[in-house]
Motif scaffolding. Structure first.
Motif, PDB file in Angstrom:
ATOM      1  N   ASP A 291       0.831  -1.204   0.000  1.00 50.48           N
ATOM      2  CA  ASP A 291       0.000   0.000   0.000  1.00 50.48           C
ATOM      3  C   ASP A 291       0.866   1.255   0.000  1.00 50.48           C
ATOM      4  N   ASN A 292       1.695   1.370  -1.062  1.00 46.83           N
ATOM      5  CA  ASN A 292       2.563   2.535  -1.222  1.00 46.83           C
ATOM      6  C   ASN A 292       3.506   2.749  -0.043  1.00 46.83           C
ATOM      7  N   LEU A 293       3.942   1.654   0.579  1.00 47.16           N
ATOM      8  CA  LEU A 293       4.941   1.770   1.636  1.00 47.16           C
ATOM      9  C   LEU A 293       6.285   2.123   1.000  1.00 47.16           C
ATOM     10  N   ILE A 294       6.990   3.062   1.605  1.00 48.29           N
ATOM     11  CA  ILE A 294       8.247   3.553   1.060  1.00 48.29           C
ATOM     12  C   ILE A 294       9.395   2.686   1.553  1.00 48.29           C
ATOM     13  N   CYS A 295      10.269   2.283   0.613  1.00 50.19           N
ATOM     14  CA  CYS A 295      11.386   1.400   0.951  1.00 50.19           C
ATOM     15  C   CYS A 295      12.690   1.977   0.416  1.00 50.19           C
TER      16      CYS A 295
END
Length: 239
Positions: free
Chosen positions: A225-229
């Motif tokens: 869900d559009n998690l930033i990595c």
């Protein structure tokens, strides 16, 4: 990739933490909050995040007098600035100093918070030391935060900001082709482009554009869900 800290739940004696939880429930000093619900925190109290994550924001009422600009007094509507997270097992407090206002919100659903007066820590001397160590660690991280936000170019501020967040709160993301290989480290909760913009002194539109550039260069990844990595090799370089 959560940073090692003496305040982490993994290192805290379970019996001590359980005694504190029992005390908080007995004295009605704990509550569970829904996502984006404001924590009714006030100065002079110590707050502990039992579960979930707290989002800290600040506002400042900025005004200019008539003699400086025009014959009228000009008031600007205060805007919230994202100031960072407080994760599970970590303490926080609210400082009141006009014209600045700090507030805290549950960043994820089912965020549990307990609170106490500072003198309540007299019951747990060892835990008091852990709390002070945690605040010192937070202070050191804020100095790094200020260093990152002092970069002239917006894209550098953005990457530095994301790197610091993921260094502290990131969780490993495994490769889809090889489950034994770490692909990168991701924030465990979402962060909007507007919130990022408020933190680095930019706009949502600019953040969206620069996030695209960072993805094209392979400097950041997105997951779920559009998690930033951040790619694993990026973390290894800055560690």
């Amino acid at each position: 990739m959560q940073s090692p800290s003496s305040f982490s739940e993994a290192s805290r004696p379970f019996l001590t933490w359980q005694r504190i939880l029992d005390w908080a429930q007995e004295h009605y000093r704990c509550r569970t909050f829904s996502k984006d619900e404001r924590i009714p925190a006030r100065p002079g109290l110590l707050y502990l995040v039992q579960r979930g994550a707290i989002r800290m924001v600040g506002t400042a009422q900025v005004s200019a007098t008539a003699s400086q600009l025009t014959s009228r007094r000009i008031n600007r509507t205060p805007e919230e600035a994202f100031l960072g997270f407080v994760g599970a097992g970590q303490p926080f407090e609210i400082v009141a100093q006009s014209p600045f206002t700090l507030q805290s919100y549950a960043h994820v659903d089912q965020t549990a918070v307990l609170w106490m007066y500072w003198h309540d820590l007299d019951n747990w001397p060892h835990f008091r030391r852990e709390v002070m160590d945690a605040f010192r660690y937070q202070h050191q991280r804020k100095l790094l935060w200020l260093s990152a936000l002092g970069q002239r170019r917006t894209i550098d501020r953005l990457l530095g900001f994301l790197t610091l967040l993921i260094e502290e709160y990131g969780e490993p993301s495994m490769s889809e082709t090889d489950p034994d290989v770490i692909r990168g480290y991701c924030l465990p909760f979402p962060l909007t482009h507007a919130q990022i913009g408020s933190a680095i002194g930019s706009t949502r539109v600019t953040v969206t554009r620069l996030m695209g550039k960072l993805r094209q260069r392979g400097l950041i990844l997105t997951q779920g869900d559009n998690l930033i990595c951040l790619p694993a090799e990026s973390i290894n370089r800055v560690s």
